[in-house]
Design a protein around this motif. Structure first.
Motif, PDB file in Angstrom:
ATOM      1  N   VAL A  69      12.314  20.362  -0.844  1.00 34.13           N
ATOM      2  CA  VAL A  69      13.454  21.292  -0.177  1.00 34.13           C
ATOM      3  C   VAL A  69      12.712  21.756   1.199  1.00 34.13           C
ATOM      4  N   GLU A  70      13.784  21.780   1.959  1.00 35.01           N
ATOM      5  CA  GLU A  70      13.487  22.337   3.547  1.00 35.01           C
ATOM      6  C   GLU A  70      14.434  23.401   3.901  1.00 35.01           C
ATOM      7  N   ARG A  71      13.633  24.262   4.556  1.00 37.18           N
ATOM      8  CA  ARG A  71      14.472  25.387   5.209  1.00 37.18           C
ATOM      9  C   ARG A  71      14.072  25.700   6.516  1.00 37.18           C
ATOM     10  N   LEU A  72      15.136  25.527   7.303  1.00 34.22           N
ATOM     11  CA  LEU A  72      14.623  25.652   9.002  1.00 34.22           C
ATOM     12  C   LEU A  72      14.435  27.092   9.461  1.00 34.22           C
ATOM     13  N   TYR A  73      13.672  27.322  10.229  1.00 33.66           N
ATOM     14  CA  TYR A  73      13.326  28.669  10.763  1.00 33.66           C
ATOM     15  C   TYR A  73      12.956  28.749  12.342  1.00 33.66           C
ATOM     16  N   ALA A  74      13.413  29.641  12.945  1.00 34.91           N
ATOM     17  CA  ALA A  74      12.883  30.300  14.336  1.00 34.91           C
ATOM     18  C   ALA A  74      12.130  31.410  14.393  1.00 34.91           C
ATOM     19  N   ALA A 102      10.447  32.637  -4.654  1.00 38.00           N
ATOM     20  CA  ALA A 102      11.222  32.007  -5.860  1.00 38.00           C
ATOM     21  C   ALA A 102      11.760  30.717  -5.728  1.00 38.00           C
ATOM     22  N   VAL A 103      12.367  30.467  -4.473  1.00 30.40           N
ATOM     23  CA  VAL A 103      12.942  28.895  -4.352  1.00 30.40           C
ATOM     24  C   VAL A 103      11.854  28.090  -4.182  1.00 30.40           C
ATOM     25  N   SER A 104      10.690  28.492  -3.644  1.00 27.45           N
ATOM     26  CA  SER A 104       9.437  27.600  -3.674  1.00 27.45           C
ATOM     27  C   SER A 104       8.912  27.152  -5.052  1.00 27.45           C
ATOM     28  N   GLY A 105       8.883  28.187  -5.727  1.00 24.76           N
ATOM     29  CA  GLY A 105       8.371  28.126  -7.274  1.00 24.76           C
ATOM     30  C   GLY A 105       9.449  27.246  -7.863  1.00 24.76           C
ATOM     31  N   HIS A 106      10.765  27.481  -7.966  1.00 25.01           N
ATOM     32  CA  HIS A 106      11.553  26.575  -8.517  1.00 25.01           C
ATOM     33  C   HIS A 106      11.298  25.032  -8.068  1.00 25.01           C
ATOM     34  N   THR A 107      11.362  24.909  -6.720  1.00 21.44           N
ATOM     35  CA  THR A 107      11.179  23.469  -6.371  1.00 21.44           C
ATOM     36  C   THR A 107      10.076  22.725  -6.870  1.00 21.44           C
ATOM     37  N   TYR A 142       0.921  -1.123  -0.012  1.00 24.19           N
ATOM     38  CA  TYR A 142      -0.093  -0.087  -0.181  1.00 24.19           C
ATOM     39  C   TYR A 142       0.940   1.265   0.114  1.00 24.19           C
ATOM     40  N   GLN A 143       0.666   1.842  -1.077  1.00 24.27           N
ATOM     41  CA  GLN A 143       1.487   3.339  -1.050  1.00 24.27           C
ATOM     42  C   GLN A 143       0.478   4.519  -0.978  1.00 24.27           C
ATOM     43  N   LYS A 144       0.729   5.430   0.052  1.00 26.95           N
ATOM     44  CA  LYS A 144      -0.015   6.305   0.135  1.00 26.95           C
ATOM     45  C   LYS A 144       0.451   7.504  -0.841  1.00 26.95           C
ATOM     46  N   SER A 145      -0.601   8.318  -1.286  1.00 33.16           N
ATOM     47  CA  SER A 145      -0.642   9.352  -2.394  1.00 33.16           C
ATOM     48  C   SER A 145       0.940   9.800  -2.648  1.00 33.16           C
ATOM     49  N   PHE A 146       1.242   9.822  -3.840  1.00 29.27           N
ATOM     50  CA  PHE A 146       2.927  10.154  -4.171  1.00 29.27           C
ATOM     51  C   PHE A 146       2.746  11.295  -5.096  1.00 29.27           C
ATOM     52  N   PRO A 147       3.452  12.388  -4.453  1.00 32.60           N
ATOM     53  CA  PRO A 147       3.436  13.712  -5.475  1.00 32.60           C
ATOM     54  C   PRO A 147       4.245  13.599  -6.680  1.00 32.60           C
ATOM     55  N   GLU A 148       3.585  14.345  -7.499  1.00 35.12           N
ATOM     56  CA  GLU A 148       4.413  14.311  -8.790  1.00 35.12           C
ATOM     57  C   GLU A 148       5.423  15.356  -8.963  1.00 35.12           C
ATOM     58  N   ASN A 149       5.302  16.186  -7.987  1.00 31.74           N
ATOM     59  CA  ASN A 149       6.421  17.128  -8.128  1.00 31.74           C
ATOM     60  C   ASN A 149       6.732  17.611  -6.536  1.00 31.74           C
ATOM     61  N   GLN A 162      17.798  22.866   1.732  1.00 31.79           N
ATOM     62  CA  GLN A 162      18.412  21.813   1.557  1.00 31.79           C
ATOM     63  C   GLN A 162      17.606  20.631   0.800  1.00 31.79           C
ATOM     64  N   GLY A 163      18.105  19.891   0.107  1.00 30.08           N
ATOM     65  CA  GLY A 163      17.247  18.623  -0.278  1.00 30.08           C
ATOM     66  C   GLY A 163      16.741  17.955   0.935  1.00 30.08           C
TER      67      GLY A 163
END
Length: 241
Positions: free
Chosen positions: A153-158, A72-77, A42-49, A167-168
């Protein structure tokens, strides 16, 4: 502009939930393949992008500020494909069949949401839900579940302040449950982060960040392959193999 910002906030909010301590990995033992059996996948929904998340930007204004700053980074991702990882997941079926298993992909989204709690034992090595309730539904000996909570992509915030560069990242888990005993045969948390080597802020193509993303996919593919072939799960304490 308002609609675009709301969409960005929706994507960000998904990735800012409370962090949970990942469970200890359980490796698939080499003797698992000694006895032929039927495995339902069983595979839960898999994103195309891919998508971008910003964990740590926890208030509404923080989310709005982080979304605008990383627009801009989010749009490229979102232009980055997940096909490589999707193909690797599909090859799980071939691996299992080569080992003599009968494989069937199943869609059990609704029954999965209604599983009762497992109260027979407090020992480790058992899930909190009782998967034995699915044995007659999937007509199999074991259930293999594949779930990705984030690919991209993930970017950490405080709050308002970024504490890392983008980062990937690939996170999720792969687990197999014996449908007669409810015991885990495999539990492989996936927590992969790949920092960018050198400069990341190079629009519009972001070559360094793009490379880090595909490296994260490659590491996830290797981890999945090792888990299914009976190799020990990747050590997750540091987040990277």
């Amino acid at each position: 502009m308002k609609t675009k910002l709301m969409l960005l906030l929706a994507f960000v909010f998904i990735g800012t939930g409370c962090a949970m301590t990942p469970p200890d990995p359980i490796a698939l033992t080499t003797d698992f393949y000694e006895k032929p059996a039927k495995v339902a996948i069983y595979q839960k929904s898999f994103p195309e992008n891919a998508r971008m998340t910003m964990p740590g930007a926890s208030c509404l204004l923080c989310l709005a500020a982080a979304a605008v700053a990383n627009d801009a980074v989010s749009g490229h991702t979102k232009t980055l494909s997940t096909e490589e990882l999707s193909s690797a997941v599909k090859r799980i079926e071939t691996t299992l069949e080569e080992q003599g298993m009968v494989v069937d992909w199943v869609d059990i989204e609704e029954p999965m949401t209604r599983l009762p709690k497992f109260t027979s034992t407090e020992e480790s090595g058992y899930p909190k839900k009782d998967y034995r309730a699915l044995k007659q539904v999937v007509e199999a000996d074991h259930l293999l579940v594949i779930e990705f909570s984030h690919i991209g992509v993930e970017r950490l915030y405080a709050n308002y302040v970024p504490t890392s560069s983008p980062q990937g990242a690939v996170t999720g888990e792969l687990y197999m449950v014996d449908l007669s005993t409810n015991e885990y045969y495999l539990l492989d948390p996936i927590h992969i982060r790949v920092p960018v080597e050198g400069e990341w802020n190079e629009p519009p193509e972001y070559p360094g960040l793009t490379m880090a993303y595909f490296e994260a996919l490659e590491r996830a593919k290797i981890q999945i392959s090792d888990a299914i072939t009976g190799e020990a799960p990747v050590e997750v304490a540091g987040g990277n193999p």
